[in-house]
Design a protein around this motif. Structure first.
Motif, PDB file in Angstrom:
ATOM      1  N   GLY A   1      14.078  34.989  26.013  1.00  0.00           N
ATOM      2  CA  GLY A   1      14.450  33.583  25.912  1.00  0.00           C
ATOM      3  C   GLY A   1      15.770  33.400  25.204  1.00  0.00           C
ATOM      4  O   GLY A   1      16.191  34.246  24.429  1.00  0.00           O
ATOM      5  N   ASN A   2      16.397  32.256  25.485  1.00  0.00           N
ATOM      6  CA  ASN A   2      17.675  31.948  24.839  1.00  0.00           C
ATOM      7  C   ASN A   2      17.625  30.614  24.095  1.00  0.00           C
ATOM      8  O   ASN A   2      18.648  30.056  23.741  1.00  0.00           O
ATOM      9  CB  ASN A   2      18.811  31.939  25.864  1.00  0.00           C
ATOM     10  CG  ASN A   2      18.672  30.843  26.897  1.00  0.00           C
ATOM     11  OD1 ASN A   2      17.794  29.979  26.818  1.00  0.00           O
ATOM     12  ND2 ASN A   2      19.528  30.871  27.891  1.00  0.00           N
ATOM     13  N   GLY A   3      16.441  30.081  23.864  1.00  0.00           N
ATOM     14  CA  GLY A   3      16.296  28.803  23.193  1.00  0.00           C
ATOM     15  C   GLY A   3      16.115  27.652  24.156  1.00  0.00           C
ATOM     16  O   GLY A   3      15.630  26.593  23.787  1.00  0.00           O
ATOM     17  N   GLU A   4      16.503  27.840  25.411  1.00  0.00           N
ATOM     18  CA  GLU A   4      16.344  26.807  26.430  1.00  0.00           C
ATOM     19  C   GLU A   4      15.484  27.269  27.591  1.00  0.00           C
ATOM     20  O   GLU A   4      14.725  26.501  28.150  1.00  0.00           O
ATOM     21  CB  GLU A   4      17.715  26.378  26.959  1.00  0.00           C
ATOM     22  CG  GLU A   4      18.565  25.667  25.922  1.00  0.00           C
ATOM     23  CD  GLU A   4      19.907  25.231  26.503  1.00  0.00           C
ATOM     24  OE1 GLU A   4      20.025  25.148  27.743  1.00  0.00           O
ATOM     25  OE2 GLU A   4      20.814  24.976  25.707  1.00  0.00           O
ATOM     26  N   ARG A   5      15.614  28.527  27.944  1.00  0.00           N
ATOM     27  CA  ARG A   5      14.898  29.067  29.096  1.00  0.00           C
ATOM     28  C   ARG A   5      14.253  30.394  28.733  1.00  0.00           C
ATOM     29  O   ARG A   5      14.733  31.115  27.872  1.00  0.00           O
ATOM     30  CB  ARG A   5      15.846  29.279  30.269  1.00  0.00           C
ATOM     31  CG  ARG A   5      16.428  27.989  30.752  1.00  0.00           C
ATOM     32  CD  ARG A   5      17.255  28.200  31.969  1.00  0.00           C
ATOM     33  NE  ARG A   5      17.751  26.894  32.375  1.00  0.00           N
ATOM     34  CZ  ARG A   5      18.767  26.703  33.136  1.00  0.00           C
ATOM     35  NH1 ARG A   5      19.430  27.729  33.607  1.00  0.00           N
ATOM     36  NH2 ARG A   5      19.151  25.490  33.450  1.00  0.00           N
ATOM     37  N   VAL A   6      13.175  30.704  29.453  1.00  0.00           N
ATOM     38  CA  VAL A   6      12.485  31.976  29.264  1.00  0.00           C
ATOM     39  C   VAL A   6      12.443  32.686  30.609  1.00  0.00           C
ATOM     40  O   VAL A   6      12.090  32.091  31.625  1.00  0.00           O
ATOM     41  CB  VAL A   6      11.045  31.765  28.735  1.00  0.00           C
ATOM     42  CG1 VAL A   6      10.305  33.093  28.672  1.00  0.00           C
ATOM     43  CG2 VAL A   6      11.075  31.092  27.383  1.00  0.00           C
TER      44      VAL A   6
END
Length: 88
Positions: free
Chosen positions: A15-20
């Motif tokens: 994940g990048n904080g917005e999407r997994v």
């Protein structure tokens, strides 16, 4: 985060904080958290039917990494109609 069960399928999430991103097979990077469980334990944990601490104590869930991160994972990825179950 990677998850595997007894020689079965390996899943990894990134994940990048917005999407997994969820994929199968070996993770392309070394995971910060590695969870080992069978499908029944995953379902029970994701539905909130089993507390994470209880699953770890019984051996249904093996955590390699920080247990707090495992708790956060199951809080974020709860299946619908799951309720929170905590250990006493």
């Amino acid at each position: 985060m990677a998850a595997a069960g007894d020689g079965e399928e390996t899943l990894w999430l990134r994940g990048n904080g917005e999407r997994v991103r969820v994929e199968t097979g070996p993770a392309p990077v070394t995971p910060n958290l590695f969870l080992i469980f069978d499908k029944e334990a995953l379902y029970a944990l994701a539905k909130g039917q089993v507390a994470i601490d209880d699953a770890m104590t019984s051996g249904r869930l093996v955590v390699k990494g920080q247990s707090d991160t495992a708790r956060l994972f199951f809080e974020l990825f709860r299946l619908p109609d799951g309720h929170r179950t905590t250990s006493p």
